[in-house]
Design an enzyme around this catalytic site. Structure first.
Site, PDB file in Angstrom:
ATOM      1  CB  SER A  84      -2.356  11.176 -16.472  1.00 29.92           C
ATOM      2  OG  SER A  84      -3.535  11.555 -17.203  1.00 29.92           O
ATOM      3  CE1 TYR A  87      -5.339   9.820 -12.550  1.00 29.45           C
ATOM      4  CE2 TYR A  87      -5.715  11.502 -14.022  1.00 29.45           C
ATOM      5  CZ  TYR A  87      -5.212  10.315 -13.793  1.00 29.45           C
ATOM      6  OH  TYR A  87      -4.649   9.548 -14.749  1.00 29.45           O
ATOM      7  CG  ASP A 125      -1.654   1.100   1.525  1.00 29.47           C
ATOM      8  OD1 ASP A 125      -1.695   1.996   0.441  1.00 29.47           O
ATOM      9  OD2 ASP A 125      -2.522   1.478   2.296  1.00 29.47           O
ATOM     10  CE  LYS A 150      -1.757  10.187 -12.487  1.00 21.94           C
ATOM     11  NZ  LYS A 150      -0.734   9.090 -12.319  1.00 21.94           N
TER      12      LYS A 150
END
Length: 319
Positions: free
Chosen positions: A164, A176, A83, A180
């Site tokens: 990404s 997100y 993890d 990134k």
């Protein structure tokens, strides 16, 4: 004169292509560590590099993911449960990897683990909605890198960070994209810091791919759950049919979705095995043709094209 300029350009392109095709001599004695191997890019990468002859150490989040991967690979491949948001788990794993690789060090570190988090308009969200993707995609990546870096420096190896196109353009609201963008910054500073040690650092920027990460059903469920918690004012501004209209917009963009995950793994392969790896790799036709070029365009053009992909609000003046 024009003939000579054209000839020089052709020669430069030829030499550049030849340079990119030069490979390292031997891979059978090299160890690589990959995060996020339960599914998607990481899973395919672990299988691909195992077949090529690398000693792959594949980090999975779940026992079921680890068991399934081991069943499809050779005895060379080892799995470990990890993890990336658990600092102690990361430290123990780094020590285990150190014992495994010995004096050879770690040739490749592929930071692939990631989560999308909640993808929704910014004014729908709370600080907690941003926390998970930032913890996994950014702090988890940094934690793994810092703990594995001494082993990579020993081997004068490679670090590959999977970012990404969302690290180049804010396509959707949520944690997100900020995570990134931050990965891109960390990648660039790491690349410059590691140059003196002979360590190459590369960043891969995939476009839109069909993976568990981009599962439209899970994305919709999260969005609907947040919608139920919104204030009446925000619901009035967006309108009861907003989510359905957003889905209709997405259905019209299915041609942007890449089905072949090997496009990303091929970038990883070049970054691992080329004598001259690239600093950045765009993966997927949409990334190369649309997203990355758009990221270099003026903000007014970016806004115009990206806003055309959003559903129309019912009553934005109802504030």
């Amino acid at each position: 004169m024009l003939f000579w300029v054209l000839g020089l350009l052709i020669l430069c392109v030829f030499l550049w292509t030849c340079k990119g095709n030069l490979k390292i001599a031997d891979i059978t004695d090299k160890y690589i560590f990959i995060t996020g191997c339960d599914s998607g890019f990481g899973n395919l990468a672990a299988k691909t590099f195992d077949k090529k002859g690398f000693h792959v150490i594949a980090a999975c989040l779940t026992e079921s993911g680890s068991t399934a991967l081991k069943a499809e690979t050779s005895d060379r491949l080892h799995t470990v449960l990890l993890d990336v948001t658990n600092p102690e788990n990361v430290k123990r794993t780094a020590q285990w990897v150190k014992d495994k690789v010995g004096e050879k060090g770690l040739w490749g570190l592929i930071n692939n683990a990631g989560v999308p988090g909640v993808l929704a308009p910014t004014d729908w969200l709370t600080l907690e909605d941003y926390r998970e993707p930032v913890e996994v995609n950014l702090f988890g990546l940094i934690s793994v890198t810092l703990n594995m870096l001494p082993l990579v420096k020993k081997a004068q190896g490679r670090v590959i960070n999977v970012s990404s196109v969302g690290g180049r353009l804010a396509i959707v609201g949520g944690g997100y994209t900020p995570s990134k963008y931050a990965v891109e910054g960390f990648n660039d500073s790491l690349r410059r810091d590691m140059k003196a040690f002979g360590v190459h650092v590369s960043c891969i920027e995939p476009g839109l791919f069909k993976t568990n990460l981009a599962d439209p059903v899970k994305t919709l469920e999260k969005k609907l759950a947040i919608w139920e918690q919104l204030s009446p004012d925000i619901k009035r501004q967006y309108g009861e049919g907003y989510i359905e209209k957003s889905l209709d917009k997405l259905k019209g963009n299915t041609s942007f979705v890449n089905m072949d995950l090997s496009l990303v793994v091929e970038c990883m392969d070049h970054a691992l095995t080329s004598l001259f790896p690239k600093t950045h790799y765009a993966a997927g036709k949409d990334a190369k043709i649309f997203w990355i070029p758009l990221s270099h365009m003026p903000a007014v053009l970016q806004d115009f094209l990206l806003l055309k992909q959003k559903a129309e609000l019912a009553n934005p003046k109802a504030v």
